[in-house]
Design a protein around this motif. Structure first.
Motif, mmCIF file in Angstrom:
data_model
loop_
_atom_site.group_PDB
_atom_site.id
_atom_site.type_symbol
_atom_site.label_atom_id
_atom_site.label_comp_id
_atom_site.label_asym_id
_atom_site.label_seq_id
_atom_site.Cartn_x
_atom_site.Cartn_y
_atom_site.Cartn_z
ATOM 1 N N VAL A 26 0.688 -5.671 2.798
ATOM 2 C CA VAL A 26 2.035 -6.086 2.416
ATOM 3 C C VAL A 26 2.930 -4.851 2.393
ATOM 4 N N LYS B 137 10.492 -4.342 1.513
ATOM 5 C CA LYS B 137 11.774 -3.888 2.058
ATOM 6 C C LYS B 137 12.412 -2.799 1.204
ATOM 7 N N LYS C 157 7.695 -12.643 -2.404
ATOM 8 C CA LYS C 157 7.645 -12.718 -0.936
ATOM 9 C C LYS C 157 9.008 -12.499 -0.276
ATOM 10 N N TYR D 175 9.221 -9.038 1.131
ATOM 11 C CA TYR D 175 8.262 -8.574 2.142
ATOM 12 C C TYR D 175 9.015 -8.168 3.404
ATOM 13 N N ASP D 176 8.550 -7.146 4.060
ATOM 14 C CA ASP D 176 9.075 -6.762 5.370
ATOM 15 C C ASP D 176 8.133 -7.370 6.410
ATOM 16 N N TRP D 177 8.420 -8.616 6.782
ATOM 17 C CA TRP D 177 7.527 -9.373 7.663
ATOM 18 C C TRP D 177 7.355 -8.694 9.019
ATOM 19 N N HIS D 178 8.395 -8.072 9.530
ATOM 20 C CA HIS D 178 8.306 -7.409 10.832
ATOM 21 C C HIS D 178 7.262 -6.286 10.789
ATOM 22 N N MET E 142 4.850 -5.924 8.653
ATOM 23 C CA MET E 142 3.526 -6.484 8.402
ATOM 24 C C MET E 142 2.924 -7.038 9.689
ATOM 25 N N ASN E 143 3.741 -7.703 10.504
ATOM 26 C CA ASN E 143 3.253 -8.232 11.781
ATOM 27 C C ASN E 143 2.814 -7.103 12.708
#
Length: 80
Positions: free
Chosen positions: A38, A41, A62, A65-68, A70-71
């Motif tokens: 995880v 941001k 959530k 979260y910095d989803w980019h 993490m992906n």
């Protein structure tokens, strides 16, 4: 996204350092990264202060979260 003013951030962090919660929350953020990849941001202190202020733990927030990122970590680990 809710942001804290510098004054509010400093007050919360100072309170957490006095009551011993600061290190506990910082360890949570490290565990979140190491165990679950995880990435947040916000900088660690602001993430810690926001979680504490909202009576929760960083992992449950959530929205922050910095989803980019993490992906990217997951793809890197999977060799994609």
């Amino acid at each position: 996204m809710e942001r804290l003013s510098e004054k509010e951030l400093k007050e919360i962090i100072d309170e957490m350092k006095k009551n011993g919660k600061y290190e506990e929350y910082h360890d949570m953020i490290l565990d979140d990264y190491e165990e679950h990849q995880v990435v947040y941001k916000l900088d660690p202190d602001e993430m810690v202060a926001l979680a504490y202020k909202n009576g929760t733990i960083p992992y449950k927030m959530k929205d922050y979260y910095d989803w980019h990122e993490m992906n990217l970590l997951v793809e890197e680990e999977d060799g994609i």
